[in-house]
Design a protein around this motif. Sequence first.
Motif, PDB file in Angstrom:
ATOM      1  N   VAL A  81      18.459  23.090  89.531  1.00 18.59           N
ATOM      2  CA  VAL A  81      19.455  24.135  89.350  1.00 18.59           C
ATOM      3  C   VAL A  81      19.741  24.875  90.648  1.00 18.59           C
ATOM      4  O   VAL A  81      18.951  24.867  91.587  1.00 18.59           O
ATOM      5  N   ASP A  82      20.894  25.520  90.680  1.00 17.07           N
ATOM      6  CA  ASP A  82      21.257  26.480  91.707  1.00 17.07           C
ATOM      7  C   ASP A  82      21.471  27.800  90.971  1.00 17.07           C
ATOM      8  O   ASP A  82      22.418  27.941  90.189  1.00 17.07           O
ATOM      9  N   ALA A  83      20.597  28.762  91.186  1.00 20.40           N
ATOM     10  CA  ALA A  83      20.602  29.991  90.389  1.00 20.40           C
ATOM     11  C   ALA A  83      21.517  31.072  90.955  1.00 20.40           C
ATOM     12  O   ALA A  83      21.559  32.180  90.413  1.00 20.40           O
ATOM     13  N   ALA A  84      22.263  30.783  92.006  1.00 19.12           N
ATOM     14  CA  ALA A  84      23.151  31.798  92.576  1.00 19.12           C
ATOM     15  C   ALA A  84      24.282  32.122  91.606  1.00 19.12           C
ATOM     16  O   ALA A  84      24.654  31.313  90.746  1.00 19.12           O
ATOM     17  N   GLY A  85      24.841  33.319  91.757  1.00 23.80           N
ATOM     18  CA  GLY A  85      25.993  33.693  90.942  1.00 23.80           C
ATOM     19  C   GLY A  85      25.711  33.758  89.469  1.00 23.80           C
ATOM     20  O   GLY A  85      26.557  33.373  88.650  1.00 23.80           O
ATOM     21  N   ASP A  86      24.512  34.246  89.080  1.00 25.58           N
ATOM     22  CA  ASP A  86      24.140  34.392  87.684  1.00 25.58           C
ATOM     23  C   ASP A  86      23.984  33.038  86.996  1.00 25.58           C
ATOM     24  O   ASP A  86      24.020  32.939  85.776  1.00 25.58           O
ATOM     25  N   GLY A  87      23.821  31.972  87.813  1.00 22.43           N
ATOM     26  CA  GLY A  87      23.679  30.638  87.244  1.00 22.43           C
ATOM     27  C   GLY A  87      22.235  30.229  87.110  1.00 22.43           C
ATOM     28  O   GLY A  87      21.330  31.052  86.999  1.00 22.43           O
ATOM     29  N   GLY A  88      22.011  28.931  87.120  1.00 22.84           N
ATOM     30  CA  GLY A  88      20.691  28.378  86.879  1.00 22.84           C
ATOM     31  C   GLY A  88      20.643  27.734  85.509  1.00 22.84           C
ATOM     32  O   GLY A  88      21.660  27.277  84.981  1.00 22.84           O
ATOM     33  N   LEU A  89      19.470  27.696  84.909  1.00 18.99           N
ATOM     34  CA  LEU A  89      19.308  27.168  83.555  1.00 18.99           C
ATOM     35  C   LEU A  89      19.500  28.326  82.584  1.00 18.99           C
ATOM     36  O   LEU A  89      18.623  29.178  82.434  1.00 18.99           O
ATOM     37  N   THR A  90      20.648  28.386  81.928  1.00 18.03           N
ATOM     38  CA  THR A  90      21.001  29.566  81.131  1.00 18.03           C
ATOM     39  C   THR A  90      21.142  29.304  79.640  1.00 18.03           C
ATOM     40  O   THR A  90      21.251  30.266  78.869  1.00 18.03           O
ATOM     41  N   GLY A  91      21.158  28.059  79.208  1.00 24.23           N
ATOM     42  CA  GLY A  91      21.293  27.765  77.782  1.00 24.23           C
ATOM     43  C   GLY A  91      20.425  26.605  77.372  1.00 24.23           C
ATOM     44  O   GLY A  91      20.206  25.675  78.152  1.00 24.23           O
ATOM     45  N   LEU A  92      19.920  26.656  76.132  1.00 25.65           N
ATOM     46  CA  LEU A  92      19.039  25.600  75.628  1.00 25.65           C
ATOM     47  C   LEU A  92      19.143  25.560  74.112  1.00 25.65           C
ATOM     48  O   LEU A  92      19.171  26.604  73.451  1.00 25.65           O
ATOM     49  N   VAL A  93      19.201  24.349  73.554  1.00 21.82           N
ATOM     50  CA  VAL A  93      19.249  24.198  72.105  1.00 21.82           C
ATOM     51  C   VAL A  93      18.659  22.846  71.732  1.00 21.82           C
ATOM     52  O   VAL A  93      18.692  21.893  72.522  1.00 21.82           O
ATOM     53  N   LEU A  94      18.082  22.772  70.537  1.00 20.23           N
ATOM     54  CA  LEU A  94      17.605  21.495  70.026  1.00 20.23           C
ATOM     55  C   LEU A  94      18.786  20.660  69.555  1.00 20.23           C
ATOM     56  O   LEU A  94      19.782  21.185  69.060  1.00 20.23           O
ATOM     57  N   SER A  95      18.666  19.351  69.687  1.00 15.83           N
ATOM     58  CA  SER A  95      19.678  18.436  69.161  1.00 15.83           C
ATOM     59  C   SER A  95      19.873  18.685  67.664  1.00 15.83           C
ATOM     60  O   SER A  95      18.928  19.054  66.960  1.00 15.83           O
ATOM     61  N   PRO A  96      21.097  18.475  67.155  1.00 20.97           N
ATOM     62  CA  PRO A  96      21.312  18.601  65.707  1.00 20.97           C
ATOM     63  C   PRO A  96      20.403  17.688  64.896  1.00 20.97           C
ATOM     64  O   PRO A  96      20.119  17.969  63.730  1.00 20.97           O
ATOM     65  N   SER A  97      19.936  16.585  65.498  1.00 22.14           N
ATOM     66  CA  SER A  97      19.031  15.657  64.818  1.00 22.14           C
ATOM     67  C   SER A  97      17.697  15.592  65.561  1.00 22.14           C
ATOM     68  O   SER A  97      17.148  14.513  65.775  1.00 22.14           O
ATOM     69  N   TYR A  98      17.185  16.741  65.944  1.00 17.75           N
ATOM     70  CA  TYR A  98      15.980  16.802  66.763  1.00 17.75           C
ATOM     71  C   TYR A  98      14.780  16.117  66.107  1.00 17.75           C
ATOM     72  O   TYR A  98      13.970  15.488  66.793  1.00 17.75           O
ATOM     73  N   ASP A  99      14.653  16.223  64.808  1.00 16.24           N
ATOM     74  CA  ASP A  99      13.510  15.605  64.131  1.00 16.24           C
ATOM     75  C   ASP A  99      13.460  14.094  64.365  1.00 16.24           C
ATOM     76  O   ASP A  99      12.377  13.505  64.394  1.00 16.24           O
ATOM     77  N   GLU A 100      14.628  13.478  64.554  1.00 16.22           N
ATOM     78  CA  GLU A 100      14.672  12.037  64.762  1.00 16.22           C
ATOM     79  C   GLU A 100      14.703  11.654  66.241  1.00 16.22           C
ATOM     80  O   GLU A 100      14.047  10.686  66.656  1.00 16.22           O
ATOM     81  N   ASP A 101      15.452  12.404  67.052  1.00 14.44           N
ATOM     82  CA  ASP A 101      15.656  11.943  68.437  1.00 14.44           C
ATOM     83  C   ASP A 101      14.924  12.762  69.498  1.00 14.44           C
ATOM     84  O   ASP A 101      14.846  12.339  70.656  1.00 14.44           O
ATOM     85  N   GLN A 102      14.401  13.945  69.129  1.00 16.38           N
ATOM     86  CA  GLN A 102      13.658  14.784  70.081  1.00 16.38           C
ATOM     87  C   GLN A 102      14.482  15.163  71.314  1.00 16.38           C
ATOM     88  O   GLN A 102      13.932  15.457  72.382  1.00 16.38           O
TER      89      GLN A 102
END
Length: 395
Positions: free
Chosen positions: A135-156
């Motif tokens: 990542v490049d965290a300048a300008g309020d950036g970087g790693l800013t969002g995270l979510v599990l897959s809609p089918s996380y139980d199957e595909d991880q």
Amino acid sequence: MSSGRAQRRGGPAGRVARVVGLAVVLVALVAGCARFPDASDATWRDKPEIGAERAPQPQSPAPSEPQAPSAPGGAPPSGPCVDPDPQVVATCLAPVSAVVTLPGGQAALVAERTTGRILRVAPQTAPQVVATVAVDAAGDGGLTGLVLSPSYDEDQLLYAYATTPSGNAVLRIAPGDTPKPVLAGIPRGASDNRGTVGVEPNGTLLVATGDAGTPDPGPTSLAGKLLRIDPFGRPAPGNPDPASPIVGSGLHSPGDACADPSSNTTWVTDRTGTRDVLLAVRPGAPVGTAAAAAPAWTWPDRPGVAGCAAGGGTLLVGLSDAKGLFVLNPTAEGRFVGAPQTVLQNTYGRISGADLASDGFVWFGTVNKDGGAPGATDDRVVRIKPPSGGGSGPE
């Protein structure tokens, strides 16, 4: 209420969760296309304007990382990264931009904005690195969002929103693999690169992008937009333009997107520059423009809306600048009932990402190292058991 002064305009709402309150330290918690809700007919008396493969293989933490809070022979834990608060799950992290709980509610994945690390955290366990995004965290950036897959139980699988050296992008992260972009070409600027990704109740990926410091990026730019995509980054079925992922515009610096299946609503937080807002997005509704539509809630005092968690008639919004959690009680129709309140104010500092676990616990992270006054164990992840009872109050 110093950080949640707002008037509501009402509006029509991942996971169904048990009704939420907030822990010992919480006091009296009374408790396809986008549409933003119509104004409510209720009146606030005291509010001003409302306007696949194997599972992820964690890596052993480096020696400098916090160790599990336990000691041989049952002796009390000690050390610079041991927090005396039993509700603190993880300590000495980089700023925590997002928190997503894992099935069962006993652990969570958290994103560090500035390092790009995704960590698995759980009580009485040392944080474990499951992936790292460049990542490049300048300008309020970087790693800013995270979510599990809609089918996380199957595909991880995981999906992340990040500012990479080549620009802003939505990334798919498979177990043991290098993160791969599924939607690139999102403009990057000197500021307002923050964005997020969530999963709507129908399983569609909803992406909210920052405007990259450009107030009017244009109708075809992916900056400052609401996007609906499938797991491969293609425009989702039902988008107004089958060739475009864009379903809404007018965003500035979005913080999170959290779904509430009980109301078929995905809530999106955004800092517009002149006020902070909460938007309500429902699949299959007419297209809305965030800048033109009446938000479901506004904060003229700009408390720094960040992560959100929804379920069971309760909506929690992390406030980074006001250092607390704002609590609303939306109905299935998207209106708000009962008296909103700010809780945990000045208890953990600048609160950011949040999630509601399937077992009813509330998890959230802090960003005290981002412009705050970090303590000895910051930044932290906190897990709070809500009390039983509560409710959304009368209409």
